[in-house]
Scaffold this active site. Structure first.
Site, mmCIF file in Angstrom:
data_model
loop_
_atom_site.group_PDB
_atom_site.id
_atom_site.type_symbol
_atom_site.label_atom_id
_atom_site.label_comp_id
_atom_site.label_asym_id
_atom_site.label_seq_id
_atom_site.Cartn_x
_atom_site.Cartn_y
_atom_site.Cartn_z
ATOM 1 N N GLY B 46 0.809 -1.215 0.000
ATOM 2 C CA GLY B 46 0.000 0.000 0.000
ATOM 3 C C GLY B 46 0.843 1.266 0.000
ATOM 4 O O GLY B 46 0.502 2.258 -0.653
ATOM 5 N N ARG B 338 10.308 -23.942 2.452
ATOM 6 C CA ARG B 338 9.776 -23.858 3.808
ATOM 7 C C ARG B 338 8.796 -24.960 4.155
ATOM 8 O O ARG B 338 8.842 -25.513 5.253
ATOM 9 C CB ARG B 338 9.072 -22.520 3.980
ATOM 10 C CG ARG B 338 10.050 -21.402 3.885
ATOM 11 C CD ARG B 338 9.390 -20.076 3.941
ATOM 12 N NE ARG B 338 10.441 -19.064 4.004
ATOM 13 C CZ ARG B 338 10.219 -17.760 3.978
ATOM 14 N NH1 ARG B 338 8.981 -17.317 3.888
ATOM 15 N NH2 ARG B 338 11.211 -16.920 4.044
ATOM 16 N N GLU B 454 0.263 -8.958 0.329
ATOM 17 C CA GLU B 454 -0.082 -10.254 0.909
ATOM 18 C C GLU B 454 -1.590 -10.481 0.936
ATOM 19 O O GLU B 454 -2.056 -11.625 0.957
ATOM 20 C CB GLU B 454 0.504 -10.359 2.331
ATOM 21 C CG GLU B 454 0.405 -11.765 2.898
ATOM 22 C CD GLU B 454 1.096 -11.927 4.250
ATOM 23 O OE1 GLU B 454 1.987 -11.123 4.582
ATOM 24 O OE2 GLU B 454 0.732 -12.887 4.971
ATOM 25 N N ARG B 464 5.216 -19.935 -0.714
ATOM 26 C CA ARG B 464 6.010 -18.788 -1.122
ATOM 27 C C ARG B 464 7.483 -19.023 -0.819
ATOM 28 O O ARG B 464 7.827 -19.496 0.252
ATOM 29 C CB ARG B 464 5.547 -17.539 -0.382
ATOM 30 C CG ARG B 464 6.418 -16.336 -0.663
ATOM 31 C CD ARG B 464 5.871 -15.074 -0.048
ATOM 32 N NE ARG B 464 5.966 -15.054 1.410
ATOM 33 C CZ ARG B 464 7.099 -14.805 2.082
ATOM 34 N NH1 ARG B 464 8.225 -14.588 1.445
ATOM 35 N NH2 ARG B 464 7.090 -14.786 3.390
HETATM 36 C C1 LIG Z 1 8.425 -11.784 10.834
HETATM 37 C C2 LIG Z 1 8.282 -11.747 9.349
HETATM 38 C C3 LIG Z 1 9.411 -11.788 8.537
HETATM 39 C C4 LIG Z 1 9.305 -11.756 7.148
HETATM 40 N N1 LIG Z 1 10.437 -11.785 6.393
HETATM 41 C C5 LIG Z 1 10.330 -11.679 5.048
HETATM 42 C C6 LIG Z 1 11.493 -11.613 4.223
HETATM 43 O O1 LIG Z 1 12.627 -11.654 4.705
HETATM 44 N N2 LIG Z 1 11.337 -11.492 2.883
HETATM 45 C C7 LIG Z 1 10.101 -11.422 2.319
HETATM 46 O O2 LIG Z 1 10.031 -11.285 1.100
HETATM 47 N N3 LIG Z 1 8.985 -11.479 3.068
HETATM 48 C C8 LIG Z 1 9.070 -11.597 4.417
HETATM 49 N N4 LIG Z 1 7.923 -11.644 5.176
HETATM 50 C C9 LIG Z 1 6.614 -11.464 4.538
HETATM 51 C C10 LIG Z 1 6.380 -9.991 4.221
HETATM 52 O O3 LIG Z 1 6.971 -9.188 5.206
HETATM 53 C C11 LIG Z 1 4.917 -9.633 4.151
HETATM 54 O O4 LIG Z 1 4.240 -10.546 3.378
HETATM 55 C C12 LIG Z 1 4.732 -8.266 3.508
HETATM 56 O O5 LIG Z 1 5.558 -7.324 4.114
HETATM 57 C C13 LIG Z 1 3.308 -7.833 3.563
HETATM 58 O O6 LIG Z 1 3.226 -6.516 3.098
HETATM 59 P P1 LIG Z 1 1.829 -5.836 2.866
HETATM 60 O O7 LIG Z 1 2.128 -4.462 2.422
HETATM 61 O O8 LIG Z 1 0.999 -6.684 1.989
HETATM 62 O O9 LIG Z 1 1.119 -5.830 4.294
HETATM 63 P P2 LIG Z 1 1.555 -5.248 5.729
HETATM 64 O O10 LIG Z 1 2.942 -4.776 5.763
HETATM 65 O O11 LIG Z 1 1.123 -6.234 6.735
HETATM 66 O O12 LIG Z 1 0.684 -3.946 5.868
HETATM 67 C C14 LIG Z 1 -0.661 -3.984 6.179
HETATM 68 C C15 LIG Z 1 -1.150 -2.573 6.257
HETATM 69 O O13 LIG Z 1 -2.552 -2.582 6.319
HETATM 70 C C16 LIG Z 1 -3.010 -1.789 7.381
HETATM 71 N N5 LIG Z 1 -4.296 -2.359 7.784
HETATM 72 C C17 LIG Z 1 -4.599 -3.647 8.061
HETATM 73 N N6 LIG Z 1 -5.903 -3.779 8.292
HETATM 74 C C18 LIG Z 1 -6.446 -2.559 8.148
HETATM 75 C C19 LIG Z 1 -7.769 -2.053 8.236
HETATM 76 N N7 LIG Z 1 -8.813 -2.826 8.486
HETATM 77 N N8 LIG Z 1 -7.954 -0.719 8.050
HETATM 78 C C20 LIG Z 1 -6.894 0.089 7.767
HETATM 79 N N9 LIG Z 1 -5.646 -0.343 7.632
HETATM 80 C C21 LIG Z 1 -5.434 -1.651 7.834
HETATM 81 C C22 LIG Z 1 -1.923 -1.795 8.393
HETATM 82 O O14 LIG Z 1 -2.007 -0.656 9.204
HETATM 83 C C23 LIG Z 1 -0.698 -1.794 7.481
HETATM 84 O O15 LIG Z 1 -0.416 -0.476 7.097
HETATM 85 C C24 LIG Z 1 8.030 -11.692 6.561
HETATM 86 C C25 LIG Z 1 6.896 -11.662 7.367
HETATM 87 C C26 LIG Z 1 7.000 -11.697 8.748
HETATM 88 C C27 LIG Z 1 5.769 -11.723 9.564
#
Ligand SMILES: Cc1cc2nc3c(=O)[nH]c(=O)nc-3n(C[C@H](O)[C@H](O)[C@H](O)COP(=O)(O)OP(=O)(O)OC[C@H]3O[C@@H](n4cnc5c(N)ncnc54)[C@H](O)[C@@H]3O)c2cc1C
Ligand code: SF4
Ligand code: FES
Lengths: 249, 671
Positions: B46, B338, B454, B464
């Site tokens: 986002g 994994r 995600e 993944r």
């Molecule tokens: C511990 C950990 C380590 C990881 N390491 C790796 C790695 O080394 N390499 C890799 O490629 N991937 C890794 N991953 C996976 C990866 O980090 C995530 O899949 C990815 O960052 C998700 O990004 P995103 O932007 O989709 O969501 P997120 O970063 O989870 O962001 C979600 C956003 O949505 C907002 N939100 C949620 N619900 C609502 C709502 N109802 N209303 C308003 N806002 C809302 C939150 O505030 C946030 O801003 C890891 C994951 C974890 C948990």
């Protein structure tokens, strides 16, 4: 172990707030501090009372949400960690623990232990970026080599999680460590040079506007910073500011 | 006939994206000023989308539940981000990254999307470096790479153990520039509670201000959901405490199909659970498997002695250790994907060889790496005949440089020194490959409603690969959505601002308010967590690493039962018009209680084993692969996309048949 907790309760920004005593029992030394707070809150919910509001999210020391002042120290006893990484093995049976929010004029309390840190947002918006649009034809990432030392040092500065412990620990509520870290990250990288002058001036100006205090070199911020941000970053920011003051456009 | 149209462009896979971009409709710069876009979620997906759309000239309204975009859970990613740069000259290419991702995902992803992902991967690195992301470099000043599980090249870029943090700060800084220009209106501490449709199109959202409790209406010409994964349906996971499925689930209930909910990643290297009070699990980056060797005792009596604390791992002789991954998978060893590593750990622990008091842990041992690095360092430093102590000292320094912060994190949590005694690890829920169904344009089945990162069902199929989620989130946000959304918005240049004082907004707002009032007034007897923990236990026991028909049917019934109790008995203190964390949790758990049941149903329908989804009924019975997961391409080479029909159990299945034209379907062998 059994503990007495003295916790700051405040209904909202207008409320005066006060310390309230609670008791928790059967706390395991393997629990994290916030898991101990969960136990308290579960207890409060079950007895129909309002649970204590506190900020937290990742619970692994990286998001910067958690922000408790524990026994007079930001993020509690133990060094190099955030509140969520603090474990109960640091305490012993019978202890009384005082838990308060960050205290600073620029961080007003929202509720209980939750404070408003949007001042940090506005400082970043004032210049904490490099102006580059997303186009898909940016030059190749390896076209400008960066010495490993500079890259590592920039990384060390960039490790700041924006938690605000530095402000909370400082008797002047200064945000110099936080701002210094961001300024340093860009100052150490070639990409950051073009806007260096405006960046440091604008960020510092915004910092002053937000009501953060001055730095008097007591170094409390460095001691409590969970990410090992050093005072060197403040010195670098001051140098950048001095350099900027010599340049007239 | 399926109603799903993936909208994959015609032509050879290598040209699809380029040709597509050449032909789509564009919105001219002057008109972009009249178009509003809502982006919910400001993690990598986002955040990058919001910044890029604002740079292009659209008016962006962005939302996050934390107090800053910098705190999204993307911040926690440790290991790294993949890109097909081939800086190492080890034979990497767009095709190879594409191939690895499709194979790693066990052939359950859409070829065209994955190819595009591989294609834009190298732009991501260029963009991030330009933003000032301090990636690790070698002494020549060029970017360094490491390798991750499931592949044979080094293509992972990293910033110490904080890659996600640095990438997110990069995209946060790009957002800040646009916030300062007034092109992004940022709503921190706001939670989206529903989407508003007008004439079938997504035109706005209802959000709750988490500080004041106020319910707000926001309108736009298109809505982008980027709210992350639903791993917290298990209660315990490596996700942040607030990570939730609410936005994704609410749009599902308003018409967006939900795809492959049962594809969930259980990550092999997490710190084991220590007690019932546990609130979340902590990941130890997969990069550790580059240097750590995984083992359990070879003899049951030794395992027992270790479990009871009578024996230390360091006391066990080499021949009494079972390096089971190296034994079973000689080609990939400790670097198998994994899902394979997690199941292998569970298999050993179920057989009684687990190594902590709970019997649910295996060792990740760095002794060999420390010795190897120590010897190399001794040579480099010209020390002849170094003592064992000297070698250890030198080796530990190298290991510290590579993984220092992870080792420190481990020590803080477990209170043991991982340089001296092997780490203990166990699998934990980590990532959800399933999510909202989207077409090639990343649009859901609701026009004008997009889903990225995600939260969508994504490019990772049934499993993944490490370091590919960051890549996908940023690809979606920086390089894909900004094009595809323009094609849709080209029709909206004359629409004008969408008013919020309409019956559509009234209705949805009322639904939202009614639910909140219900929670506040329902004088139940049990906390939200009580129900969440029960749901999590059912999910872990019956819809976890290994699944069977009986268990899944039970899970569906049990989840329904918990859900019914929840609506009767849940207790939410405080009021609606203030900051109220219990109320926030209640809404999220209510949605998990529905999603969990659909999840189990999806797992039940998919009578094959593939990637993270392992059905005990579907294993190879003989040959070299005996006991390994058995995929069934004849009957299950499809994406299951579920349409909401009231109760989760009544959801209707739509199949998107997957075609593999550029990659031959093969048994995934890591032997
Ligand atoms: C511990 C950990 C380590 C990881 N390491 C790796 C790695 O080394 N390499 C890799 O490629 N991937 C890794 N991953 C996976 C990866 O980090 C995530 O899949 C990815 O960052 C998700 O990004 P995103 O932007 O989709 O969501 P997120 O970063 O989870 O962001 C979600 C956003 O949505 C907002 N939100 C949620 N619900 C609502 C709502 N109802 N209303 C308003 N806002 C809302 C939150 O505030 C946030 O801003 C890891 C994951 C974890 C948990
Ligand atoms: S400098 Fe340290 S204490 Fe201050 S905000 Fe950054 S991480 Fe927190
Ligand atoms: S909760 Fe994220 S740093 Fe503590």
């Amino acid at each position: 172990m059994n503990l007495t907790l003295k916790i700051w309760r405040q209904k909202g920004p207008q409320d005066k707030g006060k310390m309230v005593d609670y008791k928790v029992s059967d706390i395991s030394e393997h629990m994290s501090f916030l898991e101990m707070m969960d136990v308290l809150n579960e207890q409060l919910v079950n007895s129909g009372e309002e649970p204590v509001a506190f900020d937290h999210d990742c619970r692994e020391g990286i998001c910067g949400m958690c922000s408790l002042h524990i026994n007079g120290e930001a993020h509690g006893p133990d060094r190099g960690i955030t509140t969520c990484q603090l474990h109960m093995r640091m305490f012993k049976d019978g202890d009384t623990i005082t838990i308060e929010p960050w205290r600073a004029k620029a961080f007003p309390v929202i509720k209980d232990l939750v404070v408003d840190r949007s001042a940090f947002e506005r400082i970043q918006q004032a210049g904490g970026y490099i102006s580059v649009n997303t186009s898909g034809n940016t030059q190749d990432a390896n076209s400008i080599p960066i010495s490993k030392h500079a890259a590592d040092e920039a990384m060390d500065a960039a490790a700041c999680i924006g938690c605000g412990a530095c402000v909370a620990s400082c008797k002047n509520s200064s945000a110099m460590l936080f701002v210094g870290a961001k300024v340093s990250q860009f100052a150490l990288l070639p990409q950051g040079q073009v806007e260096a002058t405006d960046r440091v001036k604008n960020m510092v100006a915004q910092m002053d506007l937000e009501g953060f205090g001055n730095c008097t070199n007591t170094g409390a911020c460095e001691v409590e910073c969970p990410k090992g941000i050093t005072l060197e970053n403040i010195a670098r920011m001051n140098r950048e500011l001095f350099k900027a003051s010599l340049i007239k456009f | 006939m399926s109603v799903l149209d993936s909208k994959v462009p015609e032509g050879p896979i290598k040209d699809k994206w380029t040709n597509y971009k050449d032909k789509i409709n564009l919105v001219n710069p002057a008109n972009k000023r009249h178009i509003d876009i809502i982006v919910v979620g400001t993690g990598l997906a986002g955040g990058s989308a919001a910044a890029t759309l604002a740079e292009l000239g659209y008016n962006v309204k962005a939302f996050a539940y934390q107090d800053s975009p910098r705190r999204a859970h993307s911040i926690a990613a440790q290991g790294g981000i993949n890109a097909a740069k081939n800086y190492m000259g080890d034979g990497d290419s767009t095709y190879r990254l594409f191939y690895d991702t499709v194979k790693g995902g066990d052939y359950r992803s859409r070829e065209a999307n994955v190819y595009r992902l591989a294609e834009v991967s190298s732009n991501i690195i260029d963009q991030c470096v330009a933003q000032g992301v301090p990636f690790a470099r070698d002494y020549g000043g060029l970017l360094d790479n490491r390798s991750f599980g499931g592949v044979l090249v080094s293509r992972t870029f990293y910033a110490k153990g904080q890659t996600g943090q640095q990438l997110l700060l990069g995209c946060y800084s790009a957002m800040n520039r646009q916030i300062a220009r007034g092109k992004i209106e940022m709503h921190n501490r706001h939670e989206m509670l529903d989407v508003v449709k007008i004439d079938g199109k997504a035109r706005g959202i209802i959000a709750r201000n988490l500080i004041t409790g106020e319910i707000e209406r926001h309108s736009a010409h298109a809505v982008v959901i980027a709210t992350g994964g639903y791993g917290n349906v298990y209660f315990l996971s490596t996700n942040a405490m607030g990570s939730n499925a609410t936005a994704a689930w609410k749009i599902h209930k308003k018409g967006a199909f939900f795809a492959n909910p049962c594809f969930t990643q259980i990550h092999p290297t997490c710190i084991p659970r220590s007690g019932d009070y546990q609130s979340k699990l902590t990941l130890m980056s997969e990069s550790l498997r580059n240097d750590g060797r995984i083992w359990v005792p070879a003899k049951l009596e030794d395992a027992k002695a270790i479990q009871e604390g009578r024996l230390k791992p360091t006391e066990l002789a080499e021949e009494d250790r079972d390096y089971y991954l190296e034994r079973r998978y000689p080609a990939f060893g400790n670097l198998v994907p994994r899902d394979v590593a997690s199941r292998a750990a569970k298999e050993r622990c179920d057989a009684g060889y687990g190594v902590n008091a709970t019997g649910e842990a295996v060792y990740l041992d760095f002794a060999a790496a420390i010795e190897r690095y120590g010897k190399v360092q001794a040579k480099i430093q010209g020390i002849s005949n170094p003592s064992k102590e000297k070698i250890t000292e030198l080796g530990e320094a190298i290991v510290e440089e590579k993984y220092g912060n992870l080792f420190q994190m481990y020590e803080k949590i477990v209170d043991e020194n991982p340089y001296k005694t092997p780490m203990m690890i166990y699998p934990a829920t980590h990532y959800t490959m399933g999510g909202v169904w989207v077409d090639y344009n990343l649009m859901t089945t609701v026009p004008g409603l997009y889903c990225i990162g995600e939260a969508n069902f994504s490019d990772h199929g049934a499993n993944r690969l490490g370091a590919s989620a960051l890549m996908q989130g940023l690809a979606d946000g920086y390089f894909v959505l900004p094009y595809t959304i323009g094609d849709y918005l080209a029709d909206d240049i004359r629409t004008g601002v969408i008013p919020t004082d309409t019956k559509e907004f009234d209705e949805v707002e009322k639904e939202v308010k009614d639910k909140i009032d219900f929670f506040i007034n329902n004088n139940g007897t049990k906390s939200v967590d009580y129900f969440h923990k029960r749901l999590g236990k059912v999910m872990w026991d019956k819809v976890g690493m290994s699944r069977n028909e009986k268990g899944l049917k039970e899970a569906m019934a049990e989840i329904k039962q918990i859900r019914e109790e929840f609506w009767k008995e849940v207790k939410v203190p405080g009021s609606a018009n203030e900051m109220n964390p219990e109320l926030e949790k209640a809404g999220r758990v209510a949605d998990f209680l529905e999603l969990g049941e659909l999840f189990a149903k999806d797992a039940l329908v998919r009578e094959e084993s593939c990637g993270g989804h392992f059905r005990e009924e579907s294993v190879e019975l003989d040959g070299e692969q005996k006991g390994e997961a058995k995929r069934n391409d004849k009957d299950f080479a499809f994406v299951s996309a579920w349409e909401y029909k009231g109760e989760p159990a009544d959801a209707v299945l739509h199949k998107e048949q997957l075609e593999f034209k550029d990659i031959e379907l093969k048994q995934r062998s890591y032997k």
